[in-house]
Design a protein around this motif. Structure first.
Motif, PDB file in Angstrom:
ATOM      1  N   LEU A  89      19.239 -11.301  19.966  1.00 53.86           N
ATOM      2  CA  LEU A  89      18.401 -12.483  20.106  1.00 53.86           C
ATOM      3  C   LEU A  89      16.931 -12.151  19.864  1.00 53.86           C
ATOM      4  O   LEU A  89      16.416 -11.160  20.372  1.00 53.86           O
ATOM      5  N   LEU A  90      16.292 -12.989  19.082  1.00 56.33           N
ATOM      6  CA  LEU A  90      14.856 -12.873  18.846  1.00 56.33           C
ATOM      7  C   LEU A  90      14.227 -14.240  19.084  1.00 56.33           C
ATOM      8  O   LEU A  90      14.564 -15.212  18.409  1.00 56.33           O
ATOM      9  N   GLU A  91      13.333 -14.318  20.073  1.00 52.38           N
ATOM     10  CA  GLU A  91      12.682 -15.579  20.399  1.00 52.38           C
ATOM     11  C   GLU A  91      11.249 -15.569  19.885  1.00 52.38           C
ATOM     12  O   GLU A  91      10.536 -14.574  20.017  1.00 52.38           O
ATOM     13  N   VAL A  92      10.856 -16.685  19.317  1.00 52.78           N
ATOM     14  CA  VAL A  92       9.515 -16.830  18.770  1.00 52.78           C
ATOM     15  C   VAL A  92       8.824 -17.963  19.509  1.00 52.78           C
ATOM     16  O   VAL A  92       9.308 -19.094  19.527  1.00 52.78           O
ATOM     17  N   GLY A  93       7.716 -17.673  20.132  1.00 55.83           N
ATOM     18  CA  GLY A  93       6.999 -18.677  20.896  1.00 55.83           C
ATOM     19  C   GLY A  93       6.109 -19.543  20.011  1.00 55.83           C
ATOM     20  O   GLY A  93       5.431 -19.041  19.113  1.00 55.83           O
ATOM     21  N   MET A  94       6.145 -20.840  20.259  1.00 53.65           N
ATOM     22  CA  MET A  94       5.295 -21.782  19.540  1.00 53.65           C
ATOM     23  C   MET A  94       4.852 -22.877  20.493  1.00 53.65           C
ATOM     24  O   MET A  94       5.575 -23.238  21.417  1.00 53.65           O
ATOM     25  N   VAL A  95       3.660 -23.402  20.266  1.00 54.81           N
ATOM     26  CA  VAL A  95       3.146 -24.509  21.060  1.00 54.81           C
ATOM     27  C   VAL A  95       3.182 -25.770  20.212  1.00 54.81           C
ATOM     28  O   VAL A  95       2.657 -25.797  19.098  1.00 54.81           O
ATOM     29  N   TYR A  96       3.818 -26.803  20.744  1.00 54.02           N
ATOM     30  CA  TYR A  96       3.903 -28.098  20.065  1.00 54.02           C
ATOM     31  C   TYR A  96       2.892 -29.047  20.704  1.00 54.02           C
ATOM     32  O   TYR A  96       3.024 -29.398  21.867  1.00 54.02           O
ATOM     33  N   TYR A  97       1.925 -29.469  19.938  1.00 51.88           N
ATOM     34  CA  TYR A  97       0.971 -30.452  20.435  1.00 51.88           C
ATOM     35  C   TYR A  97       1.461 -31.839  20.038  1.00 51.88           C
ATOM     36  O   TYR A  97       1.440 -32.202  18.869  1.00 51.88           O
ATOM     37  N   VAL A  98       1.925 -32.573  21.024  1.00 52.04           N
ATOM     38  CA  VAL A  98       2.572 -33.864  20.744  1.00 52.04           C
ATOM     39  C   VAL A  98       1.694 -35.011  21.238  1.00 52.04           C
ATOM     40  O   VAL A  98       0.796 -34.847  22.025  1.00 52.04           O
ATOM     41  N   GLN A 117       9.852 -34.962  16.637  1.00 55.90           N
ATOM     42  CA  GLN A 117       8.896 -35.611  15.734  1.00 55.90           C
ATOM     43  C   GLN A 117       7.884 -34.595  15.215  1.00 55.90           C
ATOM     44  O   GLN A 117       7.499 -34.631  14.032  1.00 55.90           O
ATOM     45  N   PHE A 118       7.459 -33.667  16.065  1.00 64.07           N
ATOM     46  CA  PHE A 118       6.544 -32.599  15.645  1.00 64.07           C
ATOM     47  C   PHE A 118       7.207 -31.725  14.578  1.00 64.07           C
ATOM     48  O   PHE A 118       6.570 -31.341  13.587  1.00 64.07           O
ATOM     49  N   ASP A 119       8.496 -31.388  14.797  1.00 64.55           N
ATOM     50  CA  ASP A 119       9.224 -30.582  13.809  1.00 64.55           C
ATOM     51  C   ASP A 119       9.270 -31.272  12.452  1.00 64.55           C
ATOM     52  O   ASP A 119       9.087 -30.632  11.408  1.00 64.55           O
ATOM     53  N   ILE A 120       9.521 -32.578  12.465  1.00 60.59           N
ATOM     54  CA  ILE A 120       9.602 -33.321  11.206  1.00 60.59           C
ATOM     55  C   ILE A 120       8.248 -33.354  10.503  1.00 60.59           C
ATOM     56  O   ILE A 120       8.151 -33.159   9.285  1.00 60.59           O
ATOM     57  N   GLU A 121       7.187 -33.595  11.261  1.00 58.06           N
ATOM     58  CA  GLU A 121       5.856 -33.718  10.675  1.00 58.06           C
ATOM     59  C   GLU A 121       5.305 -32.385  10.186  1.00 58.06           C
ATOM     60  O   GLU A 121       4.434 -32.355   9.313  1.00 58.06           O
ATOM     61  N   ASN A 122       5.804 -31.273  10.723  1.00 54.50           N
ATOM     62  CA  ASN A 122       5.258 -29.958  10.381  1.00 54.50           C
ATOM     63  C   ASN A 122       6.253 -29.057   9.663  1.00 54.50           C
ATOM     64  O   ASN A 122       6.032 -27.843   9.576  1.00 54.50           O
ATOM     65  N   ALA A 149      12.895 -41.560  36.066  1.00 51.98           N
ATOM     66  CA  ALA A 149      11.666 -40.982  35.516  1.00 51.98           C
ATOM     67  C   ALA A 149      11.946 -39.619  34.891  1.00 51.98           C
ATOM     68  O   ALA A 149      11.461 -39.307  33.794  1.00 51.98           O
ATOM     69  N   VAL A 150      12.744 -38.806  35.589  1.00 52.79           N
ATOM     70  CA  VAL A 150      13.084 -37.476  35.065  1.00 52.79           C
ATOM     71  C   VAL A 150      13.838 -37.593  33.742  1.00 52.79           C
ATOM     72  O   VAL A 150      13.516 -36.911  32.753  1.00 52.79           O
ATOM     73  N   MET A 151      14.840 -38.463  33.693  1.00 49.70           N
ATOM     74  CA  MET A 151      15.655 -38.600  32.489  1.00 49.70           C
ATOM     75  C   MET A 151      14.858 -39.179  31.328  1.00 49.70           C
ATOM     76  O   MET A 151      14.987 -38.722  30.182  1.00 49.70           O
ATOM     77  N   TYR A 152      14.018 -40.171  31.615  1.00 46.66           N
ATOM     78  CA  TYR A 152      13.239 -40.785  30.539  1.00 46.66           C
ATOM     79  C   TYR A 152      12.192 -39.820  30.003  1.00 46.66           C
ATOM     80  O   TYR A 152      11.981 -39.731  28.782  1.00 46.66           O
ATOM     81  N   ILE A 153      11.536 -39.084  30.895  1.00 51.83           N
ATOM     82  CA  ILE A 153      10.523 -38.116  30.445  1.00 51.83           C
ATOM     83  C   ILE A 153      11.168 -36.995  29.641  1.00 51.83           C
ATOM     84  O   ILE A 153      10.612 -36.533  28.638  1.00 51.83           O
ATOM     85  N   TRP A 154      12.343 -36.546  30.066  1.00 56.70           N
ATOM     86  CA  TRP A 154      13.032 -35.510  29.297  1.00 56.70           C
ATOM     87  C   TRP A 154      13.374 -36.012  27.897  1.00 56.70           C
ATOM     88  O   TRP A 154      13.185 -35.305  26.910  1.00 56.70           O
ATOM     89  N   ASN A 155      13.886 -37.225  27.817  1.00 57.54           N
ATOM     90  CA  ASN A 155      14.197 -37.806  26.513  1.00 57.54           C
ATOM     91  C   ASN A 155      12.935 -37.992  25.686  1.00 57.54           C
ATOM     92  O   ASN A 155      12.917 -37.692  24.480  1.00 57.54           O
ATOM     93  N   TYR A 156      11.870 -38.466  26.319  1.00 54.88           N
ATOM     94  CA  TYR A 156      10.597 -38.699  25.625  1.00 54.88           C
ATOM     95  C   TYR A 156      10.027 -37.385  25.089  1.00 54.88           C
ATOM     96  O   TYR A 156       9.617 -37.303  23.917  1.00 54.88           O
ATOM     97  N   GLY A 157      10.015 -36.345  25.917  1.00 50.47           N
ATOM     98  CA  GLY A 157       9.492 -35.050  25.480  1.00 50.47           C
ATOM     99  C   GLY A 157      10.321 -34.439  24.368  1.00 50.47           C
ATOM    100  O   GLY A 157       9.780 -33.865  23.407  1.00 50.47           O
ATOM    101  N   THR A 158      11.643 -34.555  24.460  1.00 52.78           N
ATOM    102  CA  THR A 158      12.525 -34.018  23.426  1.00 52.78           C
ATOM    103  C   THR A 158      12.313 -34.725  22.095  1.00 52.78           C
ATOM    104  O   THR A 158      12.271 -34.087  21.031  1.00 52.78           O
ATOM    105  N   MET A 159      12.182 -36.040  22.145  1.00 51.92           N
ATOM    106  CA  MET A 159      11.952 -36.805  20.923  1.00 51.92           C
ATOM    107  C   MET A 159      10.592 -36.476  20.306  1.00 51.92           C
ATOM    108  O   MET A 159      10.453 -36.394  19.079  1.00 51.92           O
ATOM    109  N   LYS A 160       9.591 -36.257  21.137  1.00 49.54           N
ATOM    110  CA  LYS A 160       8.261 -35.897  20.630  1.00 49.54           C
ATOM    111  C   LYS A 160       8.280 -34.526  19.956  1.00 49.54           C
ATOM    112  O   LYS A 160       7.623 -34.317  18.923  1.00 49.54           O
ATOM    113  N   LYS A 161       9.030 -33.584  20.521  1.00 53.73           N
ATOM    114  CA  LYS A 161       9.142 -32.264  19.900  1.00 53.73           C
ATOM    115  C   LYS A 161       9.846 -32.355  18.551  1.00 53.73           C
ATOM    116  O   LYS A 161       9.461 -31.685  17.592  1.00 53.73           O
TER     117      LYS A 161
END
Length: 677
Positions: free
Chosen positions: A668-677, A424-429, A410-422
């Protein structure tokens, strides 16, 4: 066999391999005895005792003893020797073994990629090693079926994760089993099978640990020493038991001649204590591969050898296994139940490997389907027999690997699922390149001296994070580089193939793209300075952008003056191995051969080259997006639980991207963003 093939077979980095010798093979074979065979070589301590627990004293029949010996012999010959040594190890991924190595082979040949940012140019890597011969009709049909039905690709991934998780659980249970070898298994027919399967417990770890040594060295060690020694040990113990039925509980030690008893006892005791190292090392390899393929949270990976790629150590996993081992021991307090748990984990991992090999025989090796079916039927039927006996013991301890594996899966699949969704958000936006160009060379901001490295998962287009910069900031760096650090579906990428350079937009905009490629077994913290290497790559790209690869690109200290006291020659290119990517996606190898270039003969520098050097003097800034994934309000409850709770928890507590990339915190400069997937 040519040099690259020898390096792959030996599992040694091609940079360090000049000549493969018999001494190297024999040395690795000797070293593998302690780690790879620590588990399987201690099996004679408890196999007979487990198989005949509570039975031999009631039925003192020599035929039963030799019947179990026959079972052990054919199981070791069929599974360990025939399946793993002769067949499965031939399916290694450039010297790497294990469940994910097999899955990586399938992904490359059948386009089952779980990595979202793969490119056609990645297939030109020297370690990609695809067979370019024509596919058979059966191979094409199977590939087409998998490509057209996403549900089967997802099912295959889950099946692979199941085998991977069982291997991880095996590490925790194995340590207990070897330290407490009193495994009393309570029955008639199935008990003998439970004892026999313990004779091959280390074969999957042997395959997974292949990257720590080499396929050839493991084959030599097993066929020449380990296999005959184990068969002789089981035969001798059976012969002793045929005359001494009453010594079943200590048959191994009782069969040892008196003069050598204590040396053998000490060696056997130490081997039992450290025997779990085989599956622990295998777990390190599995987690490393899973993390690189976006199927496990980011962890710290320490390479313990500068010559052998696969020798690694993962502190977080080591601590996790320790706590699991203690939890199983304290929670059960019954070695009988621990043995049941171990048997189910072992047989499940073996069966997963058998099924994956069936696909590899058709898709990768392009053999007839009858060959794959024969392999699966012969090996799978034996493993299913053991699985069926283990399933009967689920209430008596077999539930442990099932429960732990489901949690890990469950941990591995959810991590893969969340990473792929992020992703996908990058591609769409992603921001349109035309929109950026319409802002003019200044990008609507003040371009200040310096180089800005914007990290992104995208290999094309402008990431949304930069659009956030453009709309909210008044200034940005004079030279802008979009850096994509990605894993490819090969174990290793050589340094001369590491970088792909290209330009983004017109020349006067000062924007570039650098794709940095790593294999799933590579260490991403490079020994050389990443900033200098990347800037060097940009300079070489600019100097050779006309596409004339024969023109030497050199920058001498005399030309640069005080801007940079560093000679720039084709020797630098050869060591860094940079590629030139034009707008038509063609690559130009600007590595060249090693040679000394006279400063007076160096070609004049371009004005853009000088601007880049001045920008580097002003400083290099690393811009990372610190993104948070959240499920959309319209998402189902299960998706919200997976993204907002589990994935968020894992993302918060795993290693940050800047730690993995070894980015200096001062720049290092970090920029916070919220991905709604």
């Amino acid at each position: 066999m040519n040099a690259p093939e020898q390096a792959s077979e030996l599992g040694i980095s091609q940079q360090n391999v000049k000549r493969v010798s018999y001494t190297t093979v024999l040395t690795l074979a000797y070293q593998s005895l302690g780690v790879v065979y620590g588990d399987i070589s201690t099996s004679p301590l408890y196999v007979y005792k487990t198989a005949f627990s509570g039975k031999l004293s009631l039925h003192e029949n020599d035929e039963e003893i030799f019947g179990v010996l026959s079972f052990i012999f054919w199981t070791m010959t069929l599974i360990a020797l025939f399946k793993y040594i002769f067949i499965v190890m031939s399916a290694n991924d450039n010297g790497e073994g294990g469940t994910f190595a097999l899955y990586s082979l399938l992904c490359r040949h059948a386009r089952l990629s779980i990595l979202p940012n793969q490119q056609d140019v990645d297939e030109k890597l020297s370690s990609y090693a695809r067979d370019r011969s024509a596919d058979s009709q059966q191979s094409l049909a199977l590939k087409s079926f998998l490509e057209k039905h996403p549900i089967f690709r997802t099912s295959l991934l889950i099946f692979v994760l199941l085998g991977t998780c069982m291997a991880i659980v095996l590490s925790a249970v194995s340590g207990v089993k070897l330290k407490i070898p009193e495994l009393h298994e309570s029955t008639e027919g199935w008990v003998s099978l439970g004892g026999v399967v313990l004779s091959i417990t280390g074969v999957e770890a042997m395959f997974t640990d292949m990257g720590h040594f080499s396929p050839l060295s493991i084959r030599v060690a097993f066929t020449v020493l380990v296999y005959p020694s184990l068969i002789l040990a089981y035969m001798g113990e059976a012969a002793f038991l045929s005359k001494h039925h009453e010594d079943i509980q200590r048959s191994f030690y009782k069969a040892i001649p008196e003069p050598v008893f204590w040396p053998v006892f000490i060696v056997a005791t130490l081997a039992a204590v450290v025997g779990s190292q085989a599956v622990i090392s295998a777990t390190f390899s599995i987690v490393s591969q899973s993390s690189a393929l976006n199927c496990f949270p980011r962890v710290k990976i320490i390479h313990t050898s500068s010559k052998i790629y696969g020798q690694i150590y993962i502190p977080e996993v080591n601590w996790m296994l320790m706590f699991l081992c203690l939890a199983v021991t304290i929670g059960l307090r019954d070695t009988n139940m621990i043995g049941h748990a171990y048997g189910l984990a072992v047989t499940t991992v073996m069966f997963v490997t058998t099924c994956l090999m069936g696909l590899i025989i058709i898709i990768v090796w392009k053999r007839r389907i009858i060959n794959a079916i024969s392999f699966v039927v012969i090996c799978g039927s034996v493993e299913l027999l053991y699985i069926s006996s283990s399933i009967c013991k689920v209430p008596e301890g077999g539930w442990i690997p099932l429960t732990l594996s489901l949690i890990f899966m469950a941990v591995m699949y959810i991590w893969n699922y969340g990473t792929m969704k992020k992703h996908q958000f990058d591609i769409e936006n992603k921001v349109s390149i035309n929109r950026i160009i319409s802002l003019g060379p200044s990008l609507g901001m003040v371009r200040v001296p310096g180089i800005g490295l914007v990290y992104t998962n995208l290999v094309t287009g402008i990431p949304a994070i930069f659009g956030h910069f453009v709309t909210n900031l008044l200034a940005f760096h004079q030279v802008l580089v979009f850096v994509c650090v990605k894993s490819v579906q090969v174990p290793h990428v050589s340094e001369h193939e590491r970088f792909l350079m290209s330009r983004v937009g017109p020349k006067e905009y000062g924007m570039f793209r650098c794709i940095v490629r790593y294999g799933y077994k590579d260490l991403q913290q490079e020994n050389y300075n990443f900033d200098d290497s990347l800037v060097t790559g940009i300079l070489q790209f600019v100097e050779t952008e006309d596409g004339d690869c024969s023109r030497p690109a050199a920058i001498s200290s005399g030309q640069i003056g005080n801007q940079r006291i560093q000679a720039f020659s084709t020797r630098d290119l050869s060591s860094l191995g940079l590629y030139h990517e034009t707008s038509t996606q063609s690559q130009c190898d600007v590595g060249g051969t090693s040679s000394d270039i006279n400063q007076s003969e160096a070609p004049p520098l371009k004005g853009e080259t000088l601007r880049i050097l001045k920008a580097e003097e002003s400083g290099v800034a690393h811009i990372l997006g610190h993104s948070y994934a959240k499920a959309k309000k319209s998402s189902p409850i299960l998706k919200k639980l997976a993204i907002d709770v589990v994935y968020a928890f894992l993302n918060k507590n795993c290693r940050d991207p800047d730690d993995v990339l070894n980015v200096p915190h001062t720049s290092l400069l970090e920029v916070g963003m919220v991905y709604y997937v």
